[in-house]
Design an enzyme around this catalytic site. Structure first.
Site, PDB file in Angstrom:
ATOM      1  N   ILE A 233      63.169  39.935  -0.782  1.00 51.13           N
ATOM      2  CA  ILE A 233      62.808  38.904  -2.050  1.00 51.13           C
ATOM      3  C   ILE A 233      63.698  39.136  -3.178  1.00 51.13           C
ATOM      4  O   ILE A 233      64.217  40.323  -3.495  1.00 51.13           O
ATOM      5  CB  ILE A 233      61.281  39.430  -2.312  1.00 51.13           C
ATOM      6  CG1 ILE A 233      60.956  38.771  -3.884  1.00 51.13           C
ATOM      7  CG2 ILE A 233      61.214  40.989  -2.843  1.00 51.13           C
ATOM      8  CD1 ILE A 233      59.561  39.064  -4.174  1.00 51.13           C
ATOM      9  N   SER A 234      64.335  38.143  -3.707  1.00 48.09           N
ATOM     10  CA  SER A 234      65.338  38.218  -4.786  1.00 48.09           C
ATOM     11  C   SER A 234      64.881  39.213  -6.082  1.00 48.09           C
ATOM     12  O   SER A 234      63.538  38.944  -6.352  1.00 48.09           O
ATOM     13  CB  SER A 234      65.938  36.775  -5.176  1.00 48.09           C
ATOM     14  OG  SER A 234      66.278  36.259  -4.063  1.00 48.09           O
ATOM     15  N   GLN A 235      65.933  39.605  -6.809  1.00 49.12           N
ATOM     16  CA  GLN A 235      65.562  40.298  -7.813  1.00 49.12           C
ATOM     17  C   GLN A 235      65.228  39.344  -8.980  1.00 49.12           C
ATOM     18  O   GLN A 235      65.544  38.165  -8.950  1.00 49.12           O
ATOM     19  CB  GLN A 235      67.072  41.201  -8.294  1.00 49.12           C
ATOM     20  CG  GLN A 235      67.889  40.048  -8.652  1.00 49.12           C
ATOM     21  CD  GLN A 235      69.138  41.070  -9.309  1.00 49.12           C
ATOM     22  OE1 GLN A 235      70.353  41.002  -8.510  1.00 49.12           O
ATOM     23  NE2 GLN A 235      69.209  41.255 -10.293  1.00 49.12           N
TER      24      GLN A 235
END
Length: 225
Positions: free
Chosen positions: A75-77
């Protein structure tokens, strides 16, 4: 436009997963992160990121870092999600948006919270099944498809916005073909040793490109699993 999102009781949480934790995350995004679009900040404050990751990592949900979600994906920052969303809507809210790479479902949830008609394609069936359950639990209407995301979703094209959440050496021509006139595509482009976040707008039949800076994404792979 007010977000079309209603928190479920279990999403409010306590401590590290509380609304206060989301508020702190948003203040970091606004301050050192440089995110200025209040619509994006409101959506980021509204969507409970901790429900899109494994319970064991919930205490880290509002750190500005990417986290594993299984199957070699992340999950992207939060800053990356906010920056991509801000770049996508800077020149106007697209009515219909395509996301390539559903992953955890977090980015699609942010888009749907903005009131955008959101379509998302994921090549890994297990991830898509979990993401669909999360969309239902959060009351979000996101159309999803298990397919090779590089092909986009031609049946619903053209799209006013396209977000690609995995990196490739170049933008897929098929995705550019599905971008509507006046539309915006945001995607990481490059190799494993260096990627740039690009924004491409279709203006008068031409593609105009902006470089938004260095990023790191998992690779955009072919086929389905």
């Amino acid at each position: 436009m007010m977000p079309r999102y209603h928190l479920q009781p279990e999403a409010k949480g306590l401590g590290m997963t509380s609304q206060r934790a989301r508020d702190r995350m948003v203040e970091r995004l606004r301050g050192e992160g440089g995110i200025r679009d209040e619509r994006v900040l409101t959506a980021m404050r509204t969507v409970p990121r901790h429900v899109f990751i494994d319970e064991a990592l919930a205490s880290r949900a509002y750190e500005d870092t990417a986290l594993p979600i299984g199957n070699g994906q992340t999950i992207s920052q939060p800053w990356v999600v906010a920056r991509m969303t801000e770049a996508l809507i800077e020149h106007g809210l697209p009515a219909r948006v395509l996301e390539v790479g559903t992953g955890s479902g977090y980015q699609a949830s942010v888009l749907a919270t903005l009131g955008l008609e959101t379509y998302s394609v994921e090549r890994i069936e297990e991830l898509l099944r979990i993401a669909r359950r999360r969309f239902r639990h959060q009351g979000l209407n996101v159309r999803t498809r298990h397919d090779d995301g590089r092909a986009g979703w031609p049946e619903y094209a053209p799209f006013g916005g396209i977000i690609v959440t995995a990196g490739a050496a170049a933008i897929e021509p098929g995705l550019l073909a599905q971008l509507d006139e006046g539309g915006t595509l945001v995607a990481p482009v490059g190799s494993a040793t260096g990627q740039r976040l690009l924004r491409i707008r279709r203006l008068d039949g031409q593609f105009v490109q902006d470089d938004l800076g260095a990023v790191v994404f998992v690779p955009l792979l072919p086929g389905t699993l």
